[in-house]
Scaffold this motif. Structure first.
Motif, PDB file in Angstrom:
ATOM      1  N   ASP A  18     -14.144 -11.637  24.414  1.00 35.24           N
ATOM      2  CA  ASP A  18     -12.754 -11.747  23.831  1.00 35.24           C
ATOM      3  C   ASP A  18     -12.393 -13.440  23.518  1.00 35.24           C
ATOM      4  N   GLU A  20     -10.302 -15.193  22.091  1.00 35.75           N
ATOM      5  CA  GLU A  20      -8.907 -15.545  22.055  1.00 35.75           C
ATOM      6  C   GLU A  20      -8.610 -15.734  23.595  1.00 35.75           C
ATOM      7  N   GLU A  21      -9.183 -15.026  24.614  1.00 34.84           N
ATOM      8  CA  GLU A  21      -9.100 -15.183  25.937  1.00 34.84           C
ATOM      9  C   GLU A  21      -9.550 -16.590  26.291  1.00 34.84           C
ATOM     10  N   ILE A  24      -8.203 -19.577  25.761  1.00 39.81           N
ATOM     11  CA  ILE A  24      -7.206 -20.014  26.976  1.00 39.81           C
ATOM     12  C   ILE A  24      -7.679 -20.847  28.253  1.00 39.81           C
ATOM     13  N   VAL A  25      -8.814 -20.145  28.665  1.00 36.65           N
ATOM     14  CA  VAL A  25      -9.664 -20.616  29.801  1.00 36.65           C
ATOM     15  C   VAL A  25     -10.071 -22.057  29.437  1.00 36.65           C
ATOM     16  N   ARG A  30      -2.260 -20.770  28.651  1.00 37.68           N
ATOM     17  CA  ARG A  30      -1.754 -20.346  27.219  1.00 37.68           C
ATOM     18  C   ARG A  30      -0.851 -21.351  26.691  1.00 37.68           C
ATOM     19  N   PRO A 545      -8.993 -13.151  32.991  1.00 39.23           N
ATOM     20  CA  PRO A 545      -9.070 -11.923  32.088  1.00 39.23           C
ATOM     21  C   PRO A 545     -10.071 -11.949  30.958  1.00 39.23           C
ATOM     22  N   GLY A 546      -9.829 -11.034  30.221  1.00 41.55           N
ATOM     23  CA  GLY A 546     -10.441 -10.875  29.023  1.00 41.55           C
ATOM     24  C   GLY A 546     -11.955 -10.252  28.742  1.00 41.55           C
ATOM     25  N   LYS A 547     -11.926  -9.505  28.075  1.00 46.92           N
ATOM     26  CA  LYS A 547     -13.371  -8.720  27.753  1.00 46.92           C
ATOM     27  C   LYS A 547     -14.573  -9.533  27.754  1.00 46.92           C
ATOM     28  N   VAL A 549     -15.163 -12.156  29.160  1.00 42.49           N
ATOM     29  CA  VAL A 549     -15.263 -13.661  29.232  1.00 42.49           C
ATOM     30  C   VAL A 549     -15.837 -14.151  30.713  1.00 42.49           C
TER      31      VAL A 549
END
Lengths: 665, 665
Positions: A18, A20-21, A24-25, A30, A545-547, A549
């Protein structure tokens, strides 16, 4: 992002996590992503911040353009009532070195850190409204690394209650300060404080340089620009300056007196404020340099990764497309460790930010115990990350083949603007020697029972580490964090201990330190690499989090560590930490990791969330539409203003017509 | 040399060898030294060849300045009736990339190598009198390394007995050729030959691009400059160009037909001239690149060495002078291996010159047996020396501290002008893979009894080398040439054999080659380093006159070899060639060698005999009078034309006066 076509869509479709996630990392949170994204778009969409013409501008034009952009940016900051965080991001996305960098980054912090309450009340409002512009005049023509050797003098005159600032020699001329040459109205000047004939060493003074009305230098002051520097555009937008004083008088209250004072009678005194606070500031500045390293390296990696996916060469079978350059193992083995380094430096930078707050908290509670370790740690990480980034940007340029040599690739300017980082705020080799000193000291203090703290705490387990030998039996064993950590700790410990043992053979320890300094530098590097690896591993212990990631970050962490192990194989083998077979297994693992990372490479650089404006590279365009744009870009060169070049009639024609004998050249 | 003061006299007095004799060794012969010295002084003393203002010139000014200098140089060459050797030296000391580099270096040699007798008779006199100016148009926007993938077409039209040259796609645009953008009247254009619908692959054609009267591009031709490149000055003096053809017709006799022909009827045929001659040319060109590497590296090393002796930092005791930077071991460990490399590359370059004549002699006698080895050898040495030189120049810049970042140090331009060498005439990684292919082939042919020749002949002793382990017992053992040679041979052989063994595990050899390409690159590097070391050792077996000269060269040879051994320790250890203890002894020896070399460092760079004009560096001045000249140089910057900078009234003043709200920016 921008545009309609997307020649890299097929790459983006391959991505297994992911993005988009991951953004954020990368941004840290965010909120940070949102601020950053908003500011980046604001700059990119405003034609006033255009920068693609920069390499073609002459020095004067470039400088005037910088004044315009900088002042315009300030105007926008006021108009849009931007927060401090937003303003700082906006300035960073304008991406053009300017006097404001020093004004906000050095002048104001120096007053905050070294000025008394009164001094802060007087000077900070002026500076924060930009009613005065300040720079940081420390380095001299003859002295950089050796700050204690500065020659400028500030002699107290008790008759008039003034300091007399003077440049006694040519080499005492201030040289390099950014913003000094043409813009600054004020400077923090570092000079030897002399009272009653006694030299108290180097102190800081606020000195006005130019009239606030007509901008002319004040009497006794000679000031100018030091001339062109490396690269097109790059730091030539900055007025690095030269400054000489001929007995310039300033009131006594313009000495920065938070830590030491001179009284009306000319007495020199120390305040109760701990001197160590100065080191706190150093930790702060170097922490920002480490963060900037990940920024610069990630830009170069983003350009090289995207273009390596666009570019095809060789390997076409029966009329099919040629092979994407990114599919070659040699390309992966050069590019992916740099991608991994960009992420590694990001996380160690984040951790340094935490370290800084921790140190400051302790200092305020009069706890100085962690300061030497924090100081060594930031010095070492500044050295490690900036050297690797400078080399990495140039490697990315080479990875783009010939076209990386064009200014429109963005890479030449990125390199030229980055490399001074290896020298300023502490020369990278000098810093590594400081780290080495700290390591040797930590080892020698073991005997007296003093336990090493923080990043040096592994030295407390030195006896155990001296016996270390890796238990790796198959390639996959190298994926275990503890296996990697063990090898890096043992290597670092054994290298430091070997230095300590060799040093003990010298009767004069300082002579030994000089003689063995190259070995000591290597030990310091091993220690710093261990820090980066261990902070990356710590990051992965967090909930992310995040698929997919976290899995990508695990791949990057392993690539970072194992590529270092391969590069410094001699260290690991000579210290007996690993066997040649284990080294070879690490290499096998690395190849497999490259294959696993490959489909995610574009996603991993997209996660940096850089606009095309910020990247400033035709090769690194988000849409991969490289060749038409390269072609378009070429025609903008001034040489293409006319079909027949200026000089044809005077030089080329007489040569072709064999009429040179009478030509006046 | 020049000047009256000599701040480095005390260094020159320390020198333990005959510098004048060393100058002869460096130049290659007394004659070569005399020619070179005469031409260097001729250029240095003529104000028309001034180049210190180069970084400050805009693109158009710089280009016009280049035309002027180049044509003036040609005028002087005619007036002084200079020999070819002298003319070539003079051009090299003018030291500004220009269209003439390609005209003399590529256009004329291509006609000589690939043109028929008739073609040579027609075109060479025109070119040699500069009645036409030619360039070499091979690389395209979409294809560089993969020459066979070029897209430009040359279709034979039997009706008119002409070729139709055409650019069918955007990526087929010629891109990069030097001298093409604004100057060349003609080009050797490489295009796919098509007769009767059949594609015969890439061939060369002489194509006129511009009118000889008004210099306008001929019909169907679009030509221009591709824009700014890396660095100030540097290659921006060159009009690297873009070129597109819209069905441009040329007579059939302008195809270069020495090796292949197209008949009047459109039949494609091969002549009896061996195709391999083309490789002979490649050996020639790459040999000159290796020689140029030693030239470029030695310039950087000369600057860094002199400034390291001038510059002092730290270590002052009770008011005495601070320590010269060159006395720090960390400085020596970075600088002296580069000094040694400059000498090493010089000698391997000399040897390559011999190899070229040897190969050409054999080719003329139809003996192709040594060609593959010679080809691999020059490819590998081109890669090795240019990569090391590019990195070495940047390292020298860093060794000069902050001041190395100033254009007046000469190092930024030296770097920027040098780095494309790593990409052109064969990308360095692609070349190393070619070397690796040759090594693997040599190993696999052992079974069939084919004996490796020349630089690969050690592979014939592979069984013995596989059992090799060094017999070094004390540091001084590392001074023995055979000890060093043995370790380097064993390492290279073992790395190649390991690759060959791993390759044999793949069912598809090509797939294996791709998968293991990074290991193969390392094996190729090991092989190439062995060549340089062994040629340096061979050089020392010659009779070398002059007090102490040979001894200095022995020091340099040992430093070159042992610093490589230290850098690639992992290779030597993992292959079991040496033990960790022996590696550590090599390191001890290295430190002692640095101390022995130290007093001779200035002498060893003086032996390059470079004028201050050629060096173009304030830091590298022969007289060491660095600081006053740096100070002087600064004031020449255009920004210092006025005390108050352009833009003060429009931008700075409104900001200081808090009047931005109404300001129009």
């Amino acid at each position: 992002m921008e545009g309609v076509v997307d020649h890299l869509a097929f790459e983006r479709n391959k991505t297994q996590f992911d993005v988009e996630e991951m953004k954020i990392v990368w941004a840290g949170s965010r909120h940070a992503l949102e601020v950053s994204d908003k500011m980046a778009r604001l700059v990119a969409s405003d034609p006033a911040f255009r920068k693609d013409d920069r390499p073609r501008l002459g020095r004067k034009e470039l400088f005037k353009n910088t004044l315009k952009k900088t002042v315009y940016a300030w105007k926008r900051i006021i108009e849009l009532r931007l927060s401090e965080e937003e303003a700082s991001k906006l300035r960073s996305f304008v991406d053009q070195p300017a006097f404001t960098d020093l004004h906000w980054g050095m002048f104001i912090p120096a007053i905050k850190g070294q000025g008394t309450e009164e001094q802060q009340q007087k000077w900070l409002p002026l500076a924060q409204k930009m009613q005065i512009i300040g720079c940081y005049a420390q380095t001299e023509l003859g002295h950089g690394s050796n700050v204690q050797g500065l020659e400028t003098t500030a002699t107290f005159d008790p008759k008039t209650d003034e300091f007399v600032i003077h440049s006694p020699t040519l080499t005492s001329s201030k040289w390099w300060p950014g913003g000094l040459g043409k813009v600054s109205t004020h400077a923090i000047v570092y000079a030897r404080l002399i009272t009653d004939g006694q030299d108290h060493g180097v102190h800081g003074f606020i000195v006005q340089l130019r009239s606030l009305d007509d901008h002319l230098p004040l009497p006794g002051i000679t000031v100018g620009d030091i001339g062109m520097k490396f690269g097109n555009g790059a730091y030539n937008s900055m007025d690095n300056g030269v400054l000489r004083f001929d007995h310039v008088r300033i009131p006594r209250n313009q000495m920065l007196m938070r830590v030491s004072q001179v009284t009306r009678e000319g007495k020199y005194a120390q305040s109760s404020v701990p001197r160590q606070l100065v080191y706190g500031t150093m930790v702060y500045v170097r922490q920002t340099i480490v963060s900037d390293a990940s920024l610069a390296l990630s830009r170069a990696v983003c350009i090289a990764t995207r273009y390596s996916a666009v570019r095809r060469q060789f390997g076409s079978k029966q009329g099919s497309l040629e092979t994407q350059v990114i599919d070659y193992k040699t390309q992966q083995a050069r590019l992916f460790p740099l991608l991994a380094s960009a992420y590694a430096f990001k996380f160690v930078g984040e951790w340094l930010k935490w370290l800084y707050t921790d140190v400051m908290k302790r200092l305020q509670a009069n706890d100085f115990s962690t300061l030497p370790e924090a100081h060594a740690c930031t010095a070492g990480l500044k050295s490690l990350t900036t050297s690797a980034t400078a080399d990495g940007i140039e490697e990315c340029r080479k990875l783009c083949g010939g076209h990386g040599y064009l200014c429109s690739s963005g890479l030449p300017e990125l390199f030229a603007v980055y490399v001074p980082t290896c020298t300023y705020e502490g020369d990278n080799i000098v810093l590594l020697l400081q780290v080495a000193r700290h390591l040797i000291k930590s080892i020698s203090q073991l005997r007296s029972g003093k336990k090493p703290v923080g990043t040096t705490s592994y030295i407390g387990r030195v006896e155990q580490l001296m016996l270390y030998s890796s238990d790796v039996q198959k390639a996959e064993d190298w994926l275990k964090p503890n296996t990697v950590l063990g090898a890096f700790e043992a290597r670092a410990a054994k290298k430091s201990v070997a230095c300590a043992q060799n040093l003990s053979k010298f009767t004069n320890p300082e002579e030994g330190f000089q003689e063995l300094s190259s070995d000591l530098v290597e030990a310091a590097v091993a220690h710093c690499q261990l820090i980066v690896v261990s902070k990356f591993i710590e990051k992965l212990q967090q909930d992310i989090p995040g698929k997919g990631v976290k899995h990508q970050l695990e791949l990057l962490c392993s690539i970072y560590a194992l590529s270092l192990l391969h590069k410094h194989l001699g260290d690991f083998l000579s210290t007996g930490c690993i066997t040649p077979e284990q080294g070879s297994l690490a290499n096998d693992m690395l190849r497999s990791l490259y294959s696993q990372l490959r489909p995610n490479a574009i996603g991993l650089v997209d996660a940096f969330n850089y606009t095309d404006h910020y990247l400033g590279s035709v090769l690194g365009r988000y849409d991969g539409d490289v060749y038409p744009k390269l072609y378009e870009e070429a025609w903008k060169d001034p040489l293409n203003d006319s079909v027949v070049p200026d000089g044809f009639q005077e030089y080329i024609r007489p040569m072709l017509k064999q009429q040179l004998r009478n030509a006046r050249l």
